[in-house]
Design an enzyme around this catalytic site. Structure first.
Site, PDB file in Angstrom:
ATOM      1  N   LEU A1288       0.797  -1.213   0.000  1.00 55.23           N
ATOM      2  CA  LEU A1288       0.000   0.000   0.000  1.00 55.23           C
ATOM      3  C   LEU A1288       0.832   1.266   0.000  1.00 55.23           C
ATOM      4  CD1 LEU A1288      -2.748  -1.030   2.591  1.00 55.23           C
ATOM      5  CD2 LEU A1288      -2.852  -1.190   0.101  1.00 55.23           C
ATOM      6  N   LYS A1313       6.845   7.584   4.880  1.00 56.69           N
ATOM      7  CA  LYS A1313       6.016   6.668   4.103  1.00 56.69           C
ATOM      8  C   LYS A1313       4.938   7.458   3.382  1.00 56.69           C
ATOM      9  CE  LYS A1313       6.752   2.918   7.412  1.00 56.69           C
ATOM     10  NZ  LYS A1313       6.136   1.945   8.334  1.00 56.69           N
ATOM     11  N   MET A1388      13.955   1.564  12.654  1.00 57.20           N
ATOM     12  CA  MET A1388      14.278   0.448  13.542  1.00 57.20           C
ATOM     13  C   MET A1388      15.436  -0.357  12.953  1.00 57.20           C
ATOM     14  SD  MET A1388      10.536  -0.954  14.737  1.00 57.20           S
ATOM     15  CE  MET A1388      10.008  -1.229  13.053  1.00 57.20           C
ATOM     16  N   HIS A1418      -5.646 -11.748  19.694  1.00 52.93           N
ATOM     17  CA  HIS A1418      -6.805 -12.419  20.282  1.00 52.93           C
ATOM     18  C   HIS A1418      -7.423 -11.571  21.400  1.00 52.93           C
ATOM     19  CE1 HIS A1418      -8.538 -16.390  22.151  1.00 52.93           C
ATOM     20  NE2 HIS A1418      -9.467 -15.496  21.871  1.00 52.93           N
ATOM     21  N   ASP A1432      -1.894  -7.679  11.362  1.00 58.98           N
ATOM     22  CA  ASP A1432      -0.730  -7.163  10.617  1.00 58.98           C
ATOM     23  C   ASP A1432       0.355  -6.660  11.577  1.00 58.98           C
ATOM     24  OD1 ASP A1432       0.659  -6.885   8.360  1.00 58.98           O
ATOM     25  OD2 ASP A1432      -0.395  -5.110   7.620  1.00 58.98           O
ATOM     26  N   CYS A1478      -4.808 -20.773  19.765  1.00 60.21           N
ATOM     27  CA  CYS A1478      -4.470 -20.224  21.076  1.00 60.21           C
ATOM     28  C   CYS A1478      -3.210 -20.897  21.610  1.00 60.21           C
ATOM     29  CB  CYS A1478      -5.635 -20.436  22.055  1.00 60.21           C
ATOM     30  SG  CYS A1478      -7.074 -19.417  21.684  1.00 60.21           S
TER      31      CYS A1478
END
Length: 1520
Positions: A1288, A1313, A1388, A1418, A1432, A1478
């Protein structure tokens, strides 16, 4: 019990500050918590180690109490064991591996301990010179010529002398130039570099990474340009990191460095030289402190010379200027005193010598030592060129024994250049070499000896010698005899030398300090009461009558020079000093024979090294040395042969008294120097020896045989003249006759041939027929034919004897055979006792060293056994006859030696001999296979055999013939049918299988391998067999040269004393030596010309010229760059003038308007744009299109940030407001005021908007809004190695070079960006205007939402989940140049990983961090009541970025998009529900298992769930 610590831990310490004393500027500071003060050591309060034991405020008494106390290293630091030493692995280069030793030491460390560390622990070579380099610490430009002279001169001086280089070790300033010099001209080995950096510990960047004991630490020598710390230079080999407890302060290393230099200066430069290590200070550029440092060096005791590179700048140029001024006048008396200690090097001067020579000569000149001490220093450096230029050996006054000691040191230290220098300047060897000095040379422990000579002495003595055994000259003589072998006798083992040596060591009263005078030694061997023995006449030198002792001593002294050079030459060879041996070989006479002697010694030493199981390198090295001297002998022979053939042949056969009366040809044969023996000159000499006096060209065999059968035909043969045979060795009997068949009338007239050298007066004028008979029968070729004919007759008689019946008494034929063999045995005994070795054991060893002598010995011994048996009757006589039959085999094989003389048959005999020796191991392997099959076969087929000797025959017989095709098929399958057949042996069925396997291996493999080996030997020997035959030809010719002319059994009638050396007179010998010297000189001249004309030399010359052109081009390029820089500066100044001129015009306009009534209007008109200069951002929740482009700003120069523009506008406003009150002089200063405007770094000017969080009144949540105005910054794009673009958005790394306030950190790398064009085109249907801005705002909103969720997650997670990840802060960026909207976040570093994507796919977790991040997704789904889901997730470690916040009710095409375009809505949530597994972290968080997660379009709340996430998180209060 105390734990054992290393020597470094026990010896070296570090320093740490233990008391906080604020610096002078921080004493009266009261905002302690907002801006804490620094200690005098450079650290903050919290950085002191004593804070671990208590609160820091109790250790600071306050500003009033510290005013009277000054911080010092002794009082306010504490020493403890060092915690940083090991090896640094520099990471700044991928094409080389740079390692360096380092240690952290206290500032008060003892210099003795440091030197011990460097020599013992770091294994550095002991320095012979110390180059301490001082100069500028900051980066500075260095002219090209100065840089090249400094780099090459410094490294060449260091490497040629074995010097150490001291620098600051940092990656800036002069230390950086030293590192570049090491890289350009140095070696990669750390032990060869010896560049030591003495660096302050507190100024090293990231010095905490070096902490560790005996560790290997990676180090990246890169730092921020705005940092005050420094990096270590990766080209240094060792680092002393000096710690005085301070941080960020330079200069603490200078005291320790100077103390270490003084201690090194006291060390001996070499064990044999009493001088200390010289120290020289090299100055390049530098600040004011360098001048005081130079004065300290030159005024110290002893003084340290200073070498200054003129043209490097600042202090160096100042010192050069003052030095030149003191040379013109003596106004500066203080500097004039030390003028001789300072040397100025001007690289621009045309007559300036090389920098390395200048440095070394300045060192010698500055030490103020005597010429002998300077010679010793140069000797330790091995710089004969410096000694030759600076120290005048010839004509200088020397103390007694100085040059002799220098020569001895040069020989022991293997300084070939100094030996040549001393010899060329009049050093006489007969005054230098004594017995004691020669023994000292042999017993030296320096050089490449490896106690190899002691091993040879042990082999000679056949016992172990104790450690520290002193080798005597007699031992050396025995070693030489042992290595050369044969009949060689060394001078050191002769009787007269032993008597002299014993007398010298017993009485110690030899004149001239024990000088080796061999004429005197000869006199000592004959006491006065016993007359000396009559001398034996062996050469053509005239007989010397008895002379007085004084005359004999003089003659002995005159011959001593040659012998002493030979002694030194042999010493160099035995000590394996090849370069010294090559140099000494060029001095003295008999160069060719000395080359062959060295070849023989080296070859024998290589054999001994191989037999002693020494390393292969030593044996190969000695073999290489042998080949070098062998090639020298061949080259000198070739040169002499091209100049004069007959003189070259005389060199081959002349007797060398100094070498045990050996000839050069004998020594070459003993050395197995085949190229020398196969040379054309040697072969011509051997041909002349073979044919003797006979002058025959055609049909020689027929003429010789006819003359042997018909002796009167000898008078018809043609003989050579004396001149034609002057180069051929003669026996003593030949000297008793005078003959000249070519010119008898010349002898009658008294005309002598100039080339003939006779030592017996002329007594006859013609050659009688008896003399012709003697010369004919004493020719080797005639002897060969005569002996061959006799031998053939003997074989015929012996064959007849063994073929016919043996009677009781020997027949006439048998008696002839007996007489022939007995006379041959007597001749062999005579050969043994007449050989040259002294001891019978040596005689037998030399005689049995010949193969055919062994064969003759066995044949004679076997015949004598058979003869003894045949006199008996019965079975003994039969045994005697069988012995005869076996013995005749040896006599027939002996015929091969007769065929070897022929050049055609001799080649094949050489190949057969080589094949026989090479096939030994193959035959042994074949025998092993044969026995393995034969024994098993016999044991299977004959299990009931009785013990007998026939078993051995049966085991070998049939398997042997099977190799040649005999298969014995009848025995493979025996007939076991019927009553008459014998039963088959148990296991007989195995026999066919074993035979098949045996034939396969033996016949198909082993036999073919043997044939292939023989074929290979044949083709290999085919090219070299002729040279080998030429080499072996010498043995054949010498054999018949020494044989009596009558064959057995008449051989006893012709036993005479023979000799095969050339007898020369003294004058002829002198001319021969002069000719040899001319040949050696011509050889080196040709060799030099070949080198000069060789292609390599041409390439080197071209490279040197190209390098000179490169220097010139570099200078031109440097000038061009200087002109370009000047033009750029001029252009910039013109731009400033234009701006200032515009400002001046506006100011003058304003001044003119001040006199009119329109002043107010002009003033308001000029200041109106200032009110709109700030940047504002939109303020609407519906995100309408609002133009937040900056308003009109004043016109300014390129890359000026808005903050400075605002300052410029305000400054102009202030000037305009106050201009009325200014005076005329103040008005004229307006131009000067403009010069205060600073320049900013180049880059792209941008505005940065950030989110600000403000607590809302009356609400539990906070309000997040945009900053009221954007802050300016300048960003410089960086080239990215990897692709940063995504699906994107596009991304690029940038460097912040300037920022307003603290919006960005200057010097840090960020990532900007922007959305892809296709994404913008897609969303233009929703956001019709400012689509990039709307997308950026929502992208920032979703990262802010994920950030808030992560904050809550970190607060509610249980304690057993220790990891706390976080999302980066993102800001909005506006680019002024193109009006583009972007996002910016911190870059980073590390391994970037992606844990799941916006479609719900996730990785399989393998660590706690991955499980935590997947559980976070979760958790967000359940915590937000199934309204939001963060996917993501990606980033580096615990730092995350670019999340996707999925909202179920987001209608992407209706304009109600709250989060970014990566929101896939219900599809992503459903995919996550299906794909998520999980883990243990989900269980620790108490989340529902995957089976309990369900999807509902109505978004029913979880049972027992809390409030909606949007309200609890407060995200709805974000305003725009």
């Amino acid at each position: 019990m105390l734990s054992q610590r290393s020597w470094i831990d026990d010896t070296f310490c570090k320093r740490e500050c233990i008391k906080f004393i604020p610096a002078c500027g921080d004493i009266h500071r009261f905002d302690f918590f907002l801006s804490p003060p620094r200690c005098c050591c450079g650290r903050l309060v919290g950085e002191h180690t004593w804070l671990e034991t208590g609160p820091f405020m109790s250790h600071w008494p306050g500003p009033q109490a510290v005013q009277e106390e000054r911080w010092s290293v002794e009082c306010h630091t504490q020493a403890s064991a060092t915690d940083a030493y090991g090896t640094i692995d520099f990471q700044d280069s991928a094409d080389r591996n740079c390692h360096a030793k380092y240690v952290r030491v206290a500032v008060d460390t003892k210099a003795e301990a440091l030197l011990q560390l460097m020599l013992r622990e770091w294994q550095m070579e002991r320095p012979k010179l110390l180059l301490t380099v001082h100069g500028g610490a900051e980066n500075f430009p260095l002219p090209l010529k100065v840089r090249q002279a400094f780099s090459k001169g410094l490294i060449t001086a260091a490497q040629s002398t074995g010097a150490w280089i001291f620098t600051d070790g940092i990656n800036t300033g002069v230390s950086l130039y030293v590192g570049e010099a090491v890289k350009a001209y140095g070696t990669n080995g750390r032990r060869k570099r010896n560049a030591v950096g003495v660096t302050p510990w507190g100024v090293i960047d990231n010095h905490g990474d070096l902490i560790g004991r005996d560790v290997l630490r990676p180090y990246q020598p890169l730092r921020s340009p705005l940092s005050k710390t420094v990096c270590l230079n990766s080209l240094h080999s060792h680092f002393l990191l000096v710690d005085d407890g301070t941080l960020g302060k330079h200069g603490c290393q200078l005291g320790l460095r100077r103390k270490l230099e003084r201690h090194i200066q006291l060390q001996k430069i070499h064990p044999r030289v009493n001088q200390g290590v010289p120290v020289v200070c090299v100055v390049v550029e530098g600040g004011p402190d360098i001048v005081s440092m130079v004065l300290d060096y030159v005024s110290s005791v002893p003084p340290v010379p200073v070498f200054v590179f003129e043209g490097s700048g600042r202090s160096a140029d100042l010192l050069a200027f003052l030095h030149k001024q003191t040379a013109m006048d003596r106004c500066a008396n203080y500097l004039y005193i030390y003028k001789t200690q300072i040397t100025i090097f001007d690289s621009e001067s045309e007559d300036q010598q090389e920098a390395d020579c200048a440095i070394l000569m300045a060192t010698l000149k500055g030490t103020k030592s005597s010429p002998a001490e300077q010679l010793g220093t140069a000797l330790a450096w091995d710089r004969a060129d410096v000694a030759n230029k600076h120290i005048q050996v010839y004509g200088q006054y020397w103390q007694v024994g100085s040059l002799e000691q220098a020569m001895l040191d040069a020989l022991i230290m293997d300084r070939v250049g100094f030996v040549k220098l001393l010899i060329d300047n009049g050093m006489t060897m007969n005054r230098f070499l004594t017995v004691s000095r020669l023994e000292e040379l042999y017993n030296t422990q320096q050089g490449p000896t490896d106690n190899f000579l002691h091993h040879l002495v042990e082999d000679v003595k056949q016992n172990h010698i104790p450690k520290g055994y002193r080798v005597s000259l007699i031992d050396v003589g025995q070693v030489i005899e042992y290595l050369i072998g044969g009949a060689y006798r060394s001078t050191y083992t002769r009787k007269h030398f032993r008597a002299y040596y014993n007398h010298l060591h017993t009485h110690c009263m030899v004149s001239d300090h024990g000088r080796v005078s061999f004429s005197f030694a000869c006199q000592m061997s004959h006491p006065n009461n016993s007359p000396p023995c009559k001398p034996v006449f062996h050469t053509a030198q005239p007989y010397k009558r008895k002379v007085s002792q004084q005359q004999s001593s003089k003659l002995g002294d005159s011959s001593l020079v040659v012998f002493n050079f030979n002694d030194l030459f042999v010493w160099a060879v035995l000590q394996r000093r090849q370069q010294m041996a090559l140099f000494l070989w060029q001095h003295g006479e008999e160069a060719m024979v000395r080359a062959t002697v060295a070849c023989k010694l080296y070859r024998a030493m290589a054999h001994e090294a191989k037999q002693s199981n020494m390393d292969d390198t030593t044996a190969e090295q000695l073999k290489t040395y042998s080949l070098d001297f062998g090639q020298l002998a061949v080259d000198v022979l070739d040169n002499a042969f091209r100049q004069n053939e007959r003189m070259a042949m005389k060199l081959l056969t002349s007797e060398m008294e100094a070498w045990s009366h050996f000839t050069c040809l004998q020594m070459a044969v003993s050395s197995r120097l085949r190229p020398f023996v196969s040379h054309s000159c040697t072969q011509m000499l051997l041909t002349d020896l073979w044919t003797g006096r006979l002058n025959m060209r055609k049909n020689s065999w027929f003429k010789i045989i006819l003359s042997i059968l018909m002796p009167p035909a000898i008078l018809l043969l043609d003989f050579k003249s004396q001149a034609e045979m002057s180069h051929v060795p003669q026996s003593q009997e030949a000297l008793q006759f005078i003959w000249d068949t070519g010119r008898p009338e010349a002898a009658q007239e008294g005309i002598s041939d100039p080339e003939a050298d006779t030592v017996i007066p002329v007594t006859t004028l013609c050659l009688f027929w008896t003399r012709r008979l003697y010369e004919f029968y004493n020719t080797p070729v005639v002897k060969f034919m005569f002996h061959t004919m006799s031998y053939l007759a003997f074989l015929m008689l012996f064959s007849y004897t063994v073929l016919v019946k043996m009677e009781d008494r020997p027949s006439t034929q048998e008696w002839l055979v007996i007489v022939y063999i007995v006379s041959t045995a007597v001749e062999k005994i005579r050969e043994v006792f007449m050989s040259e070795p002294r001891k019978p054991s040596q005689k037998l060893k030399v005689w049995f060293g010949e193969y055919w002598n062994v064969s003759d010995f066995l044949a004679i011994l076997l015949f004598l056994v058979g003869l003894a048996l045949r006199w008996h009757s019965g079975s003994y006589r039969t045994a005697g006859r069988i012995t005869y039959c076996l013995d005749i085999i040896f006599w027939y094989v002996r015929m091969l030696d007769l065929l070897a003389v022929n050049q055609h048959a001799g080649h094949y005999l050489t190949m057969i001999t080589k094949m026989t020796s090479n096939m030994f191991y193959i035959v042994v392997m074949m025998a092993i296979v044969l026995l393995s099959f034969g024994v098993s076969r016999k044991a299977i087929l004959s299990p009931d055999e009785a013990p007998s000797w026939s078993l051995l025959r049966d085991v070998v017989n049939q398997p042997y013939w099977m190799m040649f095709g005999e298969g014995y098929p009848d025995e493979i399958d025996g007939d076991c049918e019927g009553d008459s057949c014998k039963p088959c042996a148990p296991g007989a069925f195995l026999h066919p299988f074993l035979q098949a396997v045996y034939l396969f291996f033996q016949y198909l493999i082993m036999v073919n391998v043997l044939l292939a080996l023989l074929n290979n030997v044949y083709f290999k020997m085919k090219s070299t067999s002729k040279k080998l035959w030429m080499y072996n030809r010498y043995r054949y010719i010498m054999t018949y040269q020494e044989k009596p002319w009558l064959p057995p059994p008449l051989i006893s009638l012709s036993h005479v004393t023979l000799c095969v050396t050339l007898y020369l007179g003294r004058e002829e010998l002198k001319r021969l030596h002069e000719f040899e010297d001319r040949c050696v000189i011509a050889y080196f001249h040709e060799k030099k010309q070949d080198v000069l004309c060789s292609q390599i030399h041409r390439i080197q010359a071209t490279a040197e010229r190209a390098e000179e052109m490169g220097v010139v081009i570099g200078e031109v390029s440097e000038r061009v760059h200087f002109i370009q820089d000047s033009l750029q500066v001029l252009d910039s100044q013109l731009g400033q003038l234009q701006v200032l001129s515009a400002l001046a015009v506006d100011t003058l306009t304003l001044l003119s308007a001040s006199d009119s009534l329109q002043q107010k209007e002009a003033h308001l008109g000029y200041c109106r744009p200032i009110a709109h200069s700030h940047h504002y951002s939109p303020n609407s929740c519906t995100l309408p299109h609002i133009d937040i482009t900056p308003c009109h700003t004043p016109k300014a120069y390129h890359s000026t940030p808005p903050s400075l523009l605002w300052g410029l506008t305000s400054l102009s406003h202030l000037i305009l407001c106050c201009v009325v009150a200014m005076s005329a002089m103040e008005k004229n200063n307006l131009m000067r005021l403009a010069h205060t405007i600073p320049f900013t770094p180049a880059g792209e000017e941008v505005s940065v908007y950030s989110l600000e969080e403000v607590e809302a009144a009356g609400a539990e949540s906070s309000v997040i809004s945009w900053s009221p105005r954007g802050l300016s910054a300048v960003l410089q794009p960086l080239s990215s190695e990897g692709c940063l673009d995504g699906a994107l958005r596009r991304a690029m790394r940038v460097l912040c070079t300037w920022a307003e306030g603290d919006i960005l950190s200057v010097g840090c790398v960020y990532v900007v960006k922007a959305f892809q064009p296709k994404v913008i085109r897609t969303w233009q249907r929703v956001f019709h205007s400012d689509t990039p801005l709307q997308l950026c705002l929502r992208e920032i909103q979703q990262q802010r939402a994920a950030q808030k969720l992560m904050h809550v997650f970190n607060q509610v997670k249980p304690e057993n989940v220790p990891l706390s990840p976080r999302f980066l802060d993102v800001s909005l960026l506006h680019c002024h140049s193109d009006g583009q909207w972007l996002t910016i976040e911190r870059n980073m570093l590390g391994d970037f990983r992606k844990y799941n994507n916006n479609t719900g796919e996730e990785i399989t977790p393998c660590c706690g961090m991955e499980e935590t991040l997947l559980a976070f997704s979760h958790w967000t789904y359940q915590y937000s009541c199934r309204e939001l889901l963060v996917l993501d997730i990606q980033g580096v470690g615990s730092e995350l970025t670019d999340p996707s916040v999925i909202r179920a009710d987001d209608k992407s095409l209706t304009g109600d998009m709250v989060f970014g375009p990566a929101n896939l809505g219900d599809t992503a949530i459903q995919s996550f529900v299906l794909k998520h597994t999980c883990n243990s972290c989900c269980k620790n968080l108490g989340l529902l298992a995957k089976g309990r997660i369900y999807f509902d379009d109505n978004k029913a709340l979880e049972a027992g769930g809390g409030t909606c996430f949007v309200r609890c998180a407060g995200l709805s209060l974000i305003t725009y």
